[in-house]
Design an enzyme around this catalytic site. Structure first.
Site, mmCIF file in Angstrom:
data_model
loop_
_atom_site.group_PDB
_atom_site.id
_atom_site.type_symbol
_atom_site.label_atom_id
_atom_site.label_comp_id
_atom_site.label_asym_id
_atom_site.label_seq_id
_atom_site.Cartn_x
_atom_site.Cartn_y
_atom_site.Cartn_z
ATOM 1 N N CYS A 106 0.864 -1.184 0.000
ATOM 2 C CA CYS A 106 0.000 0.000 0.000
ATOM 3 C C CYS A 106 0.903 1.237 0.000
ATOM 4 O O CYS A 106 1.761 1.376 0.869
ATOM 5 C CB CYS A 106 -0.874 0.046 1.251
ATOM 6 S SG CYS A 106 -1.399 -1.538 1.909
ATOM 7 N N GLU A 168 -7.474 9.246 1.367
ATOM 8 C CA GLU A 168 -7.001 8.820 0.057
ATOM 9 C C GLU A 168 -8.141 8.360 -0.848
ATOM 10 O O GLU A 168 -9.171 7.879 -0.370
ATOM 11 C CB GLU A 168 -6.061 7.610 0.214
ATOM 12 C CG GLU A 168 -4.877 7.820 1.113
ATOM 13 C CD GLU A 168 -4.045 6.559 1.286
ATOM 14 O OE1 GLU A 168 -2.824 6.695 1.480
ATOM 15 O OE2 GLU A 168 -4.613 5.447 1.231
#
Length: 248
Positions: A106, A168
């Site tokens: 990630c 995000e």
């Protein structure tokens, strides 16, 4: 007109972040992770339109997140040929979510031409390729760009602590390949391959507080992962390029 609005949008964000430019006390932060805070993330609107760039540090301060600062990210889910998912436990040195279990990799595409390219999500895929090498030591040639399948995007926000957090639009990338691992201990504390049943047990351990699970991974598991996993051999039917799933 649209360009003018985007410029104003970016300047508005920059005006808000300047008030916290001194930032938190970073004494004791791992020096390698401290250096990474200067990387330039891609600022975006809630519609995933690029509005500018800011440092990783600026993008992850909760004071800025609460003002609406939003950046682009990706999450890789890498499966071996037997259909097991590769998980990682984030290193203790990480500034956000240290020692949390999460999906394979990630991170963020950076504000550079090759990672800004939006055609076929090439920028995000290049960033994923780069970070798989950086975090897990997977050689670039073992993860060619065409090995990634872009499924969809999620929008979420989460606090790591009082100072740091995430806000995000996260691009979900799937791949199924056998790879070589050479883990970077500054990034990754542990790795393991899991079956769906083993992951479900791990998630239960997370609910009990035995281990920690990153919030984005938990959201993806709860809403999407297992149906996608069941369709590894026919992922095209799962692709949703146009939707940004609001996970607030």
């Amino acid at each position: 007109m649209i360009r003018s609005l985007l410029v104003r949008y970016s300047l508005l964000y920059r005006g808000k972040t300047m008030t916290t430019s001194s930032g938190p006390d970073l004494t004791g932060v791992d020096p390698t992770q401290l250096q990474l805070l200067s990387e330039q993330c891609i600022l975006i609107s809630p519609e995933d339109i690029v509005t500018g760039a800011e440092s990783k540090k600026t993008c992850h301060l909760n004071t800025n997140i609460e003002s609406g600062l939003l950046h682009r990210a990706f999450s890789v889910f890498l499966f071996d040929r037997n259909g097991r998912l590769l998980l990682q436990q984030r290193a203790k040195a990480k500034i956000t979510f240290p020692e949390y279990y999460t999906n394979t990799c990630c991170s963020h595409p950076l504000y550079r031409p090759e990672e800004l390219e939006e055609d076929e999500q090439l920028g995000v895929k290049r960033a994923a390729q780069r970070k798989l090498t950086h975090e897990l030591g997977i050689p670039k040639e073992e993860m060619p760009l065409e090995s990634f399948t872009f499924l969809t995007r999620i929008l979420y926000r989460a606090k790591s602590c009082e100072i740091w957090g995430e806000h995000e639009i996260d691009y979900i990338l799937f791949a199924q390949r056998d790879v070589s691992l050479s883990v970077n201990p500054n990034e990754v504390q542990d790795t393991r391959y899991v079956t769906p049943d083993q992951l479900k047990e791990l998630l239960k351990d997370g609910e009990k507080g035995v281990i920690k699970i990153t919030p984005w991974f938990r959201l993806i598991c709860d809403s999407f992962l297992f149906k996608w996993w069941n369709s590894l051999s026919s992922l095209d039917s799962m692709i949703d390029k146009n939707t940004i799933h609001n996970m607030y």
